[in-house]
Design an enzyme around this catalytic site. Sequence first.
Site, short mmCIF file in Angstrom:
data_model
loop_
_atom_site.label_atom_id
_atom_site.label_comp_id
_atom_site.label_asym_id
_atom_site.label_seq_id
_atom_site.Cartn_x
_atom_site.Cartn_y
_atom_site.Cartn_z
N LEU A 190 0.83 -1.07 0.31
CA LEU A 190 -0.04 -0.04 0.04
C LEU A 190 0.81 1.18 -0.11
O LEU A 190 1.86 1.55 0.77
CB LEU A 190 -0.65 0.06 1.32
CG LEU A 190 -1.94 1.09 1.30
CD1 LEU A 190 -3.09 0.80 0.25
CD2 LEU A 190 -2.60 1.26 2.72
N ASN B 205 -3.12 4.31 -3.38
CA ASN B 205 -4.34 4.59 -2.45
C ASN B 205 -4.51 6.22 -2.70
O ASN B 205 -5.17 6.64 -1.92
CB ASN B 205 -4.11 4.59 -1.11
CG ASN B 205 -5.11 3.92 -0.25
OD1 ASN B 205 -6.07 3.48 -0.85
ND2 ASN B 205 -5.06 4.05 1.00
N ASP C 116 4.58 -2.53 4.19
CA ASP C 116 4.43 -0.94 3.91
C ASP C 116 5.19 -0.77 2.93
O ASP C 116 6.39 -1.44 2.48
CB ASP C 116 4.91 -0.42 5.14
CG ASP C 116 3.35 -0.65 6.07
OD1 ASP C 116 2.44 -0.83 5.56
OD2 ASP C 116 3.63 -0.22 7.36
N ASP C 117 5.21 0.47 2.28
CA ASP C 117 6.14 0.77 1.25
C ASP C 117 7.66 1.38 1.71
O ASP C 117 8.51 1.58 1.10
CB ASP C 117 5.53 1.98 0.28
CG ASP C 117 5.26 3.18 1.37
OD1 ASP C 117 5.02 3.28 2.50
OD2 ASP C 117 4.65 4.14 0.45
N ASP C 118 7.76 1.56 2.88
CA ASP C 118 8.99 2.05 3.78
C ASP C 118 9.36 0.91 4.65
O ASP C 118 10.21 1.00 5.32
CB ASP C 118 8.67 3.32 4.26
CG ASP C 118 7.60 3.08 5.52
OD1 ASP C 118 6.93 2.02 5.75
OD2 ASP C 118 7.21 3.82 6.52
N GLU D 144 -6.11 -0.56 10.65
CA GLU D 144 -6.56 -1.65 9.94
C GLU D 144 -5.57 -2.95 10.45
O GLU D 144 -6.20 -4.06 10.00
CB GLU D 144 -6.36 -1.37 8.58
CG GLU D 144 -4.81 -1.46 7.87
CD GLU D 144 -3.97 -0.53 8.44
OE1 GLU D 144 -2.81 -0.56 7.95
OE2 GLU D 144 -4.31 0.50 9.10
N ASP D 145 -4.31 -2.87 10.69
CA ASP D 145 -3.89 -4.01 11.25
C ASP D 145 -4.14 -4.56 12.42
O ASP D 145 -4.37 -5.89 12.50
CB ASP D 145 -2.17 -3.69 11.50
CG ASP D 145 -2.14 -2.41 12.11
OD1 ASP D 145 -3.12 -1.72 12.44
OD2 ASP D 145 -0.81 -1.90 12.29
N ARG E 60 -5.42 4.45 18.49
CA ARG E 60 -5.33 2.93 18.68
C ARG E 60 -5.90 2.65 19.73
O ARG E 60 -6.36 1.27 19.82
CB ARG E 60 -3.87 2.71 18.27
CG ARG E 60 -3.24 2.71 16.69
CD ARG E 60 -2.12 2.34 16.66
NE ARG E 60 -1.65 1.05 16.52
CZ ARG E 60 -1.67 0.48 14.96
NH1 ARG E 60 -2.23 1.27 14.01
NH2 ARG E 60 -1.29 -0.66 14.91
#
Length: 919
Positions: free
Chosen positions: A668, A697, A744-746, A832-833, A876
């Site tokens: 994502l 996204n 993740d993208d990072d 979401e996780d 959270r």
Amino acid sequence: MTGYTMLRNGGVGNGGQTWMLRWSNRIRLTWLSFTLFIILVFFPLIAHYYLTTLDEADEAGKRIFGPRAGNELCEVKHVLDLCRIRESVSEELLQLEAKRQELNSEIAKLNLKIEACKKSIENAKQDLLQLKNVISQTEHSYKELMAQNQPKLSLPIRLLPEKDDVGLPPPKLLRNCRLHNCFDYSRCPLTSGFPVYVYDSDQLAFGSYLDPLVKQAFQATARTNVYVTENADFACLYVILVGELQEPLGLRPAELEQQLYSLPHWRRDGHNHLLINLSWKSNTQNLLYNVSTGRAMVAQSTFYTAQYRPGFDIVISPLVHAMSEPNFLEIPPQVPVKRKYLFSFQGEKIESLRSSLQEARSFEEEMEGDPPADYDDRIIATLKAVQDSKLDQVLVEFTCKNQPKLSLPTEWALCGEREDRLELLKLSTFALIITPGDPHLVISAGCAMRLFEALEVGAIPVVLGEQVQLPYQDMLRWNEAALVVPKPRVTEVHFLLRSLSDSDLLAMRRQGRFVWETYFSTADSIFNTVLAVVRTHIQIPAAPIHEEAAVEIPHRSGKAAGTDPNMADNGDLDLGPVETEPPYASPKYLRNFTLTATDLYRNWNSAPGPFHLFPHTPFDPVLPSEAKFLGSGTGFRPIGGGAGGSGKEFQAALGGNVPREQFTVVMLTYEREEVLMNSLERLNGLPYLNKVVVVWNSPKLPSEDLLWPDIGVPIMVVRTEKNSLNNRFLPWNEIETEAILSIDDDAHLRHDEIMFGFRVWREARDRIVGFPGRYHAWDVQHQSWLYNSNYSCELSMVLTGAAFFHKYYAYLYSYVMPQAIRDMVDEYINCEDIAMNFLVSHITRKPPIKVTSRWTFRCPGCPQALSHDDSHFHERHKCINFFVKVYGYMPLLYTQFRVDSVLFKTRLPHDKTKCFKFI
């Protein structure tokens, strides 16, 4: 004056002197001219010669001007500069000449290599052509062998019977109807997809008698059902709504029977028809009791023995929430396990049979003779004795404070309004349900209503009367959600209820909550369940579940991905040889038609799972069917031992795990092109990788000049409808593997870490397997749950920013999990996780698995992420507490278990061979 004149005119006396003077002047001028010529011509020549031979004259005798020092002529400043310039130019010329000779030599060598490469290319082309020919011949031979040894199969051609075709001959007694003699299987091939035709209630002759609310709810759910078709000629099942009626006495049985037989597709006896009578009220009458339904199936909440045909008719739950969805936040939590009352019961019996207690016989004499017709008096006496003993706080009332609800003879009528009954059940650990005293009454709407209300608020049902047929009893394992006790054991009920442990109570309450949500709660769930029962009975597989169609964003690729030197560092993980194969998809989910090897991984000692209510996914999740939702406790056990090795051979020994298997990376991203490109390049050469799905996204498309890296596998860039973190878990149709690596993208992970995580997941396919661990904690001061990311010796969550999970959970997250959870994820752009961890733990009742010692996975130097915001942790905290309200309990489970490689930090002697060498 005279002398001057004489000198001028050249007097006779001075003539010789004058000539000598003239001659001397002429000689002096000539000498001067010659001298000047010598100086101007010869001296530069001599100087030039000296300068050109200055560096060559090393000895004193070779110098032009005799023996003198070597630097005497260079003492002048400009001469020194000229000397230095000449020396520098000479050196550069010498170096250039050397380079020129070196380059000429290299060019010659490269030309030789080019010629050799050309020859090798030609040879490789010839070898490739030969290999292609061999492969083509092998494939052709294989097809010939397959054609010789296997019959050619194709889907059967569907034959439709005539409209007036009665089909099988009817049984002598219609009450003996079963599927084998009253159902026409020819209309329902295995590949038909189970088409269902629903009669329009407004077009029926008795449609005006139907309750408007029930009719509206039924029509709404029928329009959205995946199996409903408008083509009656191709239909397998025909559904008719016959109740609930506004006025039970408004339609006589004879009139209803006549109208049923006049239906256009009734075909004389109503075979393949299903009559649904939805009970909205507790006093719903048995509308079809005196109606000859032919060979049509009946689904309702009230049945008599003479009317009920086991395995053919269906006992359904009442329709309480007709047009409104139940508010899950108003449902009481499942903890604490024990409530104020141990059990409760409120009811009043309007009419009873003659009790055997009125006769002067002892209980032992009754057991020796015929059983009594009615145990209600004994039940009343026993329950009052328990209440008076005050050993436990119980509440039993056998007379209603207000007018009781209408009920059938020998049935215990409900007391009060629904809201008052629910408030009492919220305070009760168990809810007693006393079945009607009439042994010929299989089930009544009043009993079904009591069961519905008990499951709704988490009171564990205790059904007194084993002869009762609970809703969908042949499909659901009611012993996991309720206690069914014979009436003669009423004296042992108190002991039985007190003997149950808290863990058993919580498991039964959780199971009951699931049964209520899935099969009872709404009109849609009831209609889907009824169709699922019929479909399962006739062995037709469920329709494929919906997949998200991936809208690909065009992008340019071809940029050769570099190799990160950190990727080759395996650290302490020693994984042995790696399977390197081209991308291939996982086998499709076909176990509804055939038995595959995946079933060998199941626990053979477990009870058979419940029926398939939900459409099946295209992949076999290697989970115990829908028993995952039910928390059935179906276990997993390998049936063979592993021989070690790279993982492939060990997986083959497990029997259930697929040895040839790959995973799909789902990444994502949101407008971080540089970070994304770096992350994609790090995947270059990653073993087991099938494909990378980049979920874009952002509404803003990627830059047109962005060049995507070539990592050896396809990169699919998917466009989303909106910016939502829920898009991470959408079941995209481009995901062709069972295993998904959500990253993740990072995220910065080494190849060996990803490989090891994937191998661990293949041995625990029903769980989340990942790297960063987190846990939840109870805040005693504020009486709420907290999210904690500190280092700890236990964990309960694995973040999906770097974790493996089965694609099956993507379907559940997107289509089955309560919508309120996804809405909160969109509201906070967070959690979401956590939601995925809640879902998997709720289904499997197992914690996630953390692999390796890595606790964080962010790449150094990447732009700041959303998790660095100060409000991140506060949100959270709120998410966890909200999810607990939706689920009714805390599904997360703690674990102190972490998985590392077998050879993790193991020092092996040099003379020993590692275990993975023995393949």
